[in-house]
Motif scaffolding. Structure first.
Motif, PDB file in Angstrom:
ATOM      1  N   GLU A 107      29.877  31.463  17.794  1.00 57.49           N
ATOM      2  CA  GLU A 107      28.916  32.395  18.683  1.00 57.49           C
ATOM      3  C   GLU A 107      28.021  32.562  18.770  1.00 57.49           C
ATOM      4  O   GLU A 107      27.439  32.648  17.786  1.00 57.49           O
ATOM      5  N   GLY A 108      27.902  33.159  19.752  1.00 59.42           N
ATOM      6  CA  GLY A 108      26.001  34.595  19.227  1.00 59.42           C
ATOM      7  C   GLY A 108      25.148  33.124  19.139  1.00 59.42           C
ATOM      8  O   GLY A 108      24.991  32.175  19.668  1.00 59.42           O
ATOM      9  N   THR A 109      24.114  33.953  18.206  1.00 55.69           N
ATOM     10  CA  THR A 109      22.984  32.737  17.996  1.00 55.69           C
ATOM     11  C   THR A 109      23.506  31.933  17.778  1.00 55.69           C
ATOM     12  O   THR A 109      22.703  30.100  18.031  1.00 55.69           O
ATOM     13  N   ALA A 110      24.492  31.610  16.404  1.00 56.81           N
ATOM     14  CA  ALA A 110      24.429  29.857  16.409  1.00 56.81           C
ATOM     15  C   ALA A 110      24.978  29.146  16.860  1.00 56.81           C
ATOM     16  O   ALA A 110      24.788  28.303  17.295  1.00 56.81           O
ATOM     17  N   LEU A 111      25.905  29.688  18.063  1.00 58.20           N
ATOM     18  CA  LEU A 111      26.078  28.869  19.361  1.00 58.20           C
ATOM     19  C   LEU A 111      24.790  28.107  20.505  1.00 58.20           C
ATOM     20  O   LEU A 111      25.408  27.752  20.395  1.00 58.20           O
ATOM     21  N   LEU A 112      24.237  29.505  20.335  1.00 57.19           N
ATOM     22  CA  LEU A 112      22.871  28.603  21.318  1.00 57.19           C
ATOM     23  C   LEU A 112      21.889  27.474  20.085  1.00 57.19           C
ATOM     24  O   LEU A 112      21.659  26.514  21.144  1.00 57.19           O
ATOM     25  N   GLY A 113      21.856  27.384  19.390  1.00 54.14           N
ATOM     26  CA  GLY A 113      21.536  26.604  18.233  1.00 54.14           C
ATOM     27  C   GLY A 113      21.985  25.202  18.299  1.00 54.14           C
ATOM     28  O   GLY A 113      21.512  25.014  18.536  1.00 54.14           O
ATOM     29  N   VAL A 114      23.746  25.293  17.902  1.00 60.66           N
ATOM     30  CA  VAL A 114      24.319  24.090  18.421  1.00 60.66           C
ATOM     31  C   VAL A 114      23.561  23.205  19.217  1.00 60.66           C
ATOM     32  O   VAL A 114      23.935  21.880  19.863  1.00 60.66           O
ATOM     33  N   VAL A 115      24.177  24.070  20.722  1.00 63.70           N
ATOM     34  CA  VAL A 115      23.680  23.707  22.120  1.00 63.70           C
ATOM     35  C   VAL A 115      22.849  23.275  22.321  1.00 63.70           C
ATOM     36  O   VAL A 115      22.692  22.319  22.921  1.00 63.70           O
TER      37      VAL A 115
END
Length: 319
Positions: free
Chosen positions: A263-271
């Protein structure tokens, strides 16, 4: 959002420098490309991979982010391959090159500044690099070698030379300086080895030069390019670009959020990593094995032109 804009602004500025150099110095452009490409391939890029991996906590990357990258790449390339074979009725070689172009992201060039400025950490890009260098590239190179063996064997027979074996061809392609640099960096990370500053600092400086040089050379190569010029490949280019910039980010979001709970910033990085354009390495690999490269070149160019709005949309939805 500001981080994404800053990251892409840096990338685009360096690409424009390359384009301007090719326009203002047309007689020197080819010499500069020929001179810089081996420097990047044999020196600066391996140094960059070494530094990135040596400074990364591989336990966290390998436990979550690298499996996500592998699943996403497999799903995206598989969807392209099915559509190419059964809807467009393409052959194995063309399907293989298009499948790699639809899932192999430009993490080394564009991914690093985007990850650092938009996410604040190199973890997302390192996970993609590990997946691509250690698994995805060897798999596709094996397929390319199999697809290109008939051409290589025929050429060798005409010249009287013996054709290289499949294993030797794949090994020579996989065991390149970039992979070796990544492997040594991973070894330093796992064993907590360190270099004295008198050695570490020059290697770090060489690594920092890699991305600017790569982007400038890529800008030089854009002059005179005419994407979609071959009418028979337009459907393939559209398919590959849609899978790369639209389908792959959606798969990344589904896998990361629902399967791994990111979730959060980590999810932004993955996508955001999944929404990056196709890497120029796919063109290099395809040409190295004697496959037709027009499709790959067009997907690289079109996806590079459309990647900014794709990543901005990801940042808008998840940032």
């Amino acid at each position: 959002m500001e981080g994404v804009l800053l990251g892409f602004g840096i990338v685009l500025t360096l690409v424009v420098v390359g384009v301007l150099a090719s326009i203002l110095l047309p007689t020197h452009t080819s010499a500069m490309e020929r001179g810089l490409t081996p420097v990047i391939f044999y020196i600066t890029n391996p140094a960059l991979m070494f530094v990135l991996l040596a400074e990364t906590e591989l336990g966290e990357v390998l436990s979550v982010y690298t499996p996500i990258a592998l699943i996403v790449a497999a799903a995206a390339s598989g969807l392209y391959a099915l559509a190419s074979r059964f809807l467009l009725k393409r052959g194995a070689a063309q399907t293989a090159s298009g499948a790699m172009a639809s899932c192999y992201v430009n993490a080394g060039n564009i991914g690093i500044p985007i990850a650092l400025y938009a996410v604040g950490t190199s973890t997302p890009v390192v996970s993609v690099l590990l997946a691509q260098l250690l698994v995805i590239a060897p798999v596709f190179l094996s397929v390319f070698a199999w697809c290109g063996r008939s051409t290589t064997t025929t050429a060798a027979a005409r010249s009287g030379a013996s054709a290289p074996t499949l294993g030797r061809t794949v090994l020579r392609s996989v065991a390149n300086p970039v992979t070796i640099g990544a492997a040594v960096g991973a070894l330093f990370s796992v064993t907590s080895l360190t270099l004295p500053e008198v050695l570490w600092t020059p290697i770090e400086m060489l690594g920092q030069a890699s991305i600017p040089l790569l982007l400038v050379v890529f800008g030089m190569s854009l002059r005179g390019q005419k994407p979609l010029a071959q009418r028979s490949l337009r459907a393939d280019v559209v398919l590959g670009t849609v899978v790369k910039l639209a389908v792959m980010p959606v798969i990344a979001w589904l896998v990361a959020y629902y399967l791994f709970g990111v979730e959060g910033t980590a999810l932004l990085g993955v996508v955001a990593m999944a929404a990056l354009p196709t890497a120029q390495n796919v063109f290099l690999f395809s040409s190295q094995f004697g496959l037709k490269v027009t499709l790959v070149r067009d997907i690289i160019l079109v996806s590079s032109l459309l990647a900014l709005p794709a990543v901005l949309l990801v940042a808008l939805l998840l940032g």
